[in-house]
Design an enzyme around this catalytic site. Structure first.
Site, mmCIF file in Angstrom:
data_model
loop_
_atom_site.group_PDB
_atom_site.id
_atom_site.type_symbol
_atom_site.label_atom_id
_atom_site.label_comp_id
_atom_site.label_asym_id
_atom_site.label_seq_id
_atom_site.Cartn_x
_atom_site.Cartn_y
_atom_site.Cartn_z
ATOM 1 N N HIS A 472 -3.375 -4.156 7.750
ATOM 2 C CA HIS A 472 -3.605 -4.893 5.612
ATOM 3 C C HIS A 472 -4.569 -4.355 6.247
ATOM 4 C CE1 HIS A 472 -2.842 -8.792 4.402
ATOM 5 N NE2 HIS A 472 -4.245 -8.636 3.950
ATOM 6 N N GLU A 473 -5.863 -4.832 6.253
ATOM 7 C CA GLU A 473 -7.543 -3.850 5.821
ATOM 8 C C GLU A 473 -7.363 -2.260 5.486
ATOM 9 O OE1 GLU A 473 -8.927 -6.697 5.089
ATOM 10 O OE2 GLU A 473 -7.913 -8.065 6.992
ATOM 11 N N HIS A 476 -5.531 -2.499 1.811
ATOM 12 C CA HIS A 476 -6.655 -2.859 0.500
ATOM 13 C C HIS A 476 -7.538 -2.354 0.371
ATOM 14 C CE1 HIS A 476 -6.258 -7.702 0.533
ATOM 15 N NE2 HIS A 476 -6.365 -7.705 1.593
ATOM 16 N N GLU A 495 -3.261 -9.535 -2.259
ATOM 17 C CA GLU A 495 -2.912 -10.140 -0.848
ATOM 18 C C GLU A 495 -1.369 -9.984 -0.616
ATOM 19 O OE1 GLU A 495 -4.933 -10.735 1.402
ATOM 20 O OE2 GLU A 495 -6.711 -11.480 0.764
#
Length: 738
Positions: A472-473, A476, A495
């Site tokens: 997930h990170e 980004h 998000e």
């Protein structure tokens, strides 16, 4: 449009007048003092006036709040000079401000030692009745407005960049300070090292005149006598300031070993309590920072270089970082503590095998053409960067977490980075630091340029939690950082994409067979569907809308100021609606287009928009242009806005899709497991290692069913919506890019 701030609301003001003048580069020179819990020093701003970029309309009023809840126009106060007492010397050898300004009839807000503090009223909104004109109206002076909160500003002065030795080498006007700054900022990207060097030299140049300034709760306002326009205003200014122990941009705490540390927390107010800055995302800038701390501490920061400490006198060390890719100041991150770099016990040969395994079948990562962003040294134009599957990375944590990091986190980083590259192509950033932050960190993770914060919770139990959060990170880096939202209310652009991509990255990192990847992703979709249903039943409708400003999305006042809807609402920390509805929208579009075609388009989109800010329509319009007419059916930007982004509750297309899937075996199993989780919720929580083995693709079907049941039960425990709690006295922290 004029932005009227209402103290009774929970919107976050962005007051910087970015339509008139932009900060293009920051040079920070700071000392970290753990005894007083203060960061102090100077910041030099290099500015570009509005005549060098797109101008807005001529109306330049900015409005501000008052105790009567009425907006008032900013008016320049009549200055009064207040002598300074109890002066003190800092490491930068720059003394206190000799003069501050206050409005006629207003109460002086300077402290006993002469520093000027942001006022803090019980309502959180300034009670100051005067405001300032930020444009050019006749004989009135131009005002630079910066976002600033919880800071003590000590001195503001113009920097004499013309006094820098050698500056005449690249400027035609060595005696015109503003022209020197302009030509320094205009250096081509291939001279970035020289540019950074001269930024540093200019930041150390002597001052050539103090500037008048004032503060209110949300801003620092600076003017120069006689400067009536942004063009006349100094383009290099130095601000001496100090943070406050209770400032909301950083947290002073202890790590898991009991040693002191400080780090940026992803506060709702972003970085304005760390340094005066322009918070609106349109103010994309570069930065370089020198930070000094005791030699026992490690300084980590958003920076392209893996900084090493320089030993100073008296057991002090200095750390220097820089960034050449322009990004919003809100993405700047710093962490100082007694961190230990974690390294694998033995070198593994899996990394090479992993790189080969994830090579895509089509070489569509490289596109011919010039990048669409402003000029900077871009990795997308470097052949060596486009093929780099695993970027250099380091892991830092307290020494007591060494075993957990080596066992759980370190083996996951190479396959997750390689998986991300196989999906999206070129890594936007050249390196990555990962820090396990203290236990008081309120989220599972937070991504910033070149650095990711992870909660210690990700190190416990099965690798699934750590792997998915890491993916997930990592996502980004593309969505949220390299490509940012021009209007921060469109949080789903960060998000929603990261949530959708984490499943894709994680499946590739595990090297799952296609049918196993689909099964795992459908399971997670079922669980998120339950979570979204709970979300919309237990949250205010106005906070369920992904595009709350509708047709006014991206609009700002004539000065550039705006507000972030619900940016200060304490309930926001508990909400996942932007994650979930954004995830389901992207999943819906990928199915409609076909996943292979969708991800091929996504790589094209990344190449087109990296280094830029976007709105929802930028993505949707480009996507629809790539959908064949026979697959588009009733899809249009307007319909997607109506059904998905501008309405509360469950989107109708999603409702229909989930109803059609309600009879499938997996959906029924999830429903049964969730019900079972509700029934046993009051039972003691079992350690994750006691409930089943880690997920491996080569296990049998029976093990997969058992793990799936375990995953469902664990999801229920972890993702159950928290009961509403009474607001704590301290400021709540929310997830920034988490």
């Amino acid at each position: 449009m004029d932005i009227k701030l209402d103290p009774s609301r929970d919107d976050l003001p962005l007051v910087a007048n970015t339509s008139h003048i932009l900060v293009k580069h920051y040079v920070l020179d700071l000392d970290v003092d753990f005894e007083s819990q203060v960061i102090e020093g100077t910041i030099v701003l290099f500015l570009e006036s509005g005549n060098r970029f797109k101008k807005r309309s001529s109306s330049t009023e900015v409005t501000c709040p008052s105790e009567s809840n009425e907006a008032c126009k900013f008016r320049m106060p009549e200055p009064c000079q207040i002598p300074v007492t109890n002066t003190k010397t800092f490491s930068s050898k720059i003394g206190y401000n000799d003069f501050v300004i206050c409005g006629k009839g207003e109460k002086d807000t300077s402290g006993k030692d002469g520093n000027h503090d942001n006022q803090e009223q019980a309502s959180g909104i300034s009670s100051s009745k005067y405001c300032c004109d930020t444009g050019n109206h006749g004989s009135e002076e131009f005002l630079l407005v910066l976002d600033c909160c919880d800071l003590s500003v000590l001195k503001v002065e113009e920097v004499d960049v013309a006094a820098v030795p050698g500056i005449e080498k690249f400027t035609r006007s060595p005696k015109l300070r503003n022209q020197i700054v302009h030509e320094l900022m205009a250096l081509p990207a291939d001279r970035w090292r020289e540019q950074l060097d001269y930024y540093a030299r200019c930041s150390q140049a002597p001052g050539c005149g103090e500037l008048l300034f004032d503060t209110d709760t949300w801003s620092l306002q600076i003017r120069k006598t006689g400067a009536q326009t942004a063009t006349d205003f100094p383009h290099a200014i130095r601000i001496q300031y100090r943070t406050k122990p209770q400032g909301r941009s950083v947290t002073w705490t202890s790590d898991q070993s009991g040693r002191p540390c400080v780090y940026t927390v992803g506060s709702p107010i972003n970085n304005r309590a760390l340094f005066p800055c322009q918070e609106p995302p349109v103010a994309m800038s570069t930065w370089q920072a020198t930070v000094r701390a005791a030699a026992s501490f490690v300084v980590l920061m958003s920076g392209e270089n893996s900084a090493k400490p320089t030993q100073l006198q008296e057991d002090y060390s200095s750390w220097h970082y820089y960034v050449t890719m322009p990004m919003p100041a809100s993405t700047f991150t710093i962490a100082v503590g007694s961190w230990t770099e974690m390294k694998p016990e033995i070198c593994s040969s899996n990394d090479v095998a992993t790189e080969r395994s994830f090579s895509p079948s089509e070489a569509d990562f490289r596109y011919i053409g010039v990048c669409g962003h402003m000029e900077y040294p871009c990795r997308f134009q470097k052949a060596s960067a486009t093929t780099q599957k695993i970027i250099p990375h380091r892991v830092f944590a307290p020494a007591c977490l060494k075993g957990a990091c080596q066992e759980t986190l370190l083996p996951l980083i190479p396959p997750c980075l390689s998986a991300a590259h196989s999906v999206l192509g070129t890594h936007p950033f050249s390196r990555l630091d990962i820090l396990i932050v203290p236990a008081n960190f309120s989220s599972l993770g937070m991504a910033s340029p070149h650095i990711v914060f992870l909660s210690q919770s990700t190190l416990t139990g099965m690798s699934q939690l750590c792997g998915t959060r890491l993916c997930h990170e990592i996502a980004h880096a593309w969505f949220g950082l390299a490509i940012g939202a021009r209007d921060w209310t469109e949080e789903w652009l960060s998000e929603g994409f990261a949530t959708h991509l984490e499943d894709v990255f994680w499946a590739k990192a595990q090297q799952l067979a296609p049918h196993e990847a689909r099964e795992q992703q459908e399971l997670r979709a079922c669980l998120r569907w339950r979570r979204l249903q709970d979300e919309v039943q237990n949250s205010p409708e106005e906070m369920q809308v992904l595009r709350p400003n509708k047709e006014k999305t991206g609009h700002v006042s004539d000065s550039g100021s705006s507000v972030i809807r619900h940016g200060l609402n304490p309930e926001k920390v508990f909400m996942q609606v932007h994650y979930l509805k954004g995830y389901f929208l992207l999943r819906f579009l990928a199915k409609r287009l076909g996943e292979d075609t969708y991800f091929s388009f996504l790589r094209k989109f990344v190449h087109t928009f990296h280094g830029q800010l976007i709105l929802s329509q930028d993505f949707l319009q480009m996507l629809l242009e790539n959908i064949p007419e026979e697959k588009r059916l009733e899809l249009s930007v307007g319909n997607i806005f109506r059904d998905w982004l501008e309405s509360s509750g469950i989107p109708q297309p999603l409702q229909r899709e989930r109803q059609a899937l309600a009879e499938c075996g997996l959906a029924q199993q999830v429903s049964a497991e969730v019900s079972a989780g509700d029934a046993v919720h009051a039972l003691p929580f079992l350690p994750p290692r006691a409930v089943g083995p880690a997920l491996h693709p080569w296990r049998g079907a029976r093990d997969r069913r058992r793990r799936r049941a375990t995953t469902v039960a664990k999801w229920v425990r972890v993702n159950r919506r928290p009961r509403k709690r009474k607001r704590k006295d301290r400021e709540e922290v929310f997830e920034k890019l988490c």
